[in-house]
Design a protein around this motif. Sequence first.
Motif: not given
Length: 421
Positions: A128, A131-132, A138
């Motif tokens: 996460e 991908q932020d 995301y």
Amino acid sequence: MSLILILLFSLSFNSCSFMNSPVLPYENQEAMGLPVFYIHPKPISKDFYSPATVIYKGKSYDAEARIRGGFTAYSPKKSYTIRFSDSDLFNDPELGSEGFTDRKKILLVADFDDNSHIRNRLAQKIWEMMQDQGGGLYSSPVIQTDSSVVYTNGSFEGLYTVIDAVNEQYFDRYADSSTTPSLDSVEMTSGGNLYKGDTREANFYIKNELYDGFSKKMGTPESGNRGAYDDLTDLILFVNNSSDDEFADASDGFSTMASVESYYDWWFFSSFISAGDSMNKNAYHYHNPHGLWYFLPWDYNQSFGQNYITKRKSPSFSKYAQSQNGIFKRLVNHPGYETAQNSRYSEMLDTALELDQILAEVDTLWDEVQEAAEADWDKWGKEYRSYEWWENRDDFTTPREEVDYIKMWITSIHGQAKSQF
């Protein structure tokens, strides 16, 4: 109602082995700072669902449950899949980072092979973080996790990781930005194809049957019908048969078929946390209808310094160890992508994946689960140490010591990655 009364009567005469105090009554919503799932009767099979009453935060659900997992299904402490009625879906807007609302399925993972109880959650959190895009957006799908306490048949079963099921409803939520606004940056629509790598044959290399190792989880035509795997075989053929120029072509190359960042990140992520069991199998692949392929991470008990039977693994990050997977072999170090991705990972190791930030996340997760992890260890520690697959180890740790080991391991691997980017 009669079942609940019987269960409450049973609870009043039982005691918790970990605290020598009465088992929590069903109306208690938390134990040791975590939400509680009460399941009765205890699931008995991995091959079929059986009826179960699930009581959670004061609400009773008529559901179905089964034992889940492959290798792990035979460990002393079982994992479970809970399937809820279409007319009474599971709801908890406070569970996980986005809330578990209107869920048909939830997964309760025992983590018997991870006495820290944080590996799965930490792996998904690092994905996460990678991908932020800022503002809660995301660039690839992320999977929610949380922790809970589970009771079965009125007795304390232990600490569990709650994981969101990856299914049609999951992608419907991605497609509906009004339901999940923080996921709106990923171009998702309902009705795509979803595949899961089940064995090491799911490696994107040419085989007699190109899709060997994969199972189709979602989409049409369904598995067993002509054309069910056509889009997957097209991707595998292109990965293996295209020239370097064709592979990187801006109008017809890999970037027009799949999210380059999602698949490049799969390699970096799995290498960074040393998830050797997830370089081919234990991965989801979603194909947007008329759109791109995306990778989704899955199953990370083998990671952060241990293999699938808990044997210690020294930290070792290598930019060039990509041959386990045909996509990695083509994508990693390709002159059309390498420079930009190397720069991206170099920056990421100083920002999103900065060492102190990752270690702080470890501490946060441990603070959440510590009391329950120690109670779980009181119940299952003896079975863990004597389990046949790893009973010959001479380096067993307590849960707290395992967390310290993970932090030491991360510190070393982070330094190695920094030196290579």
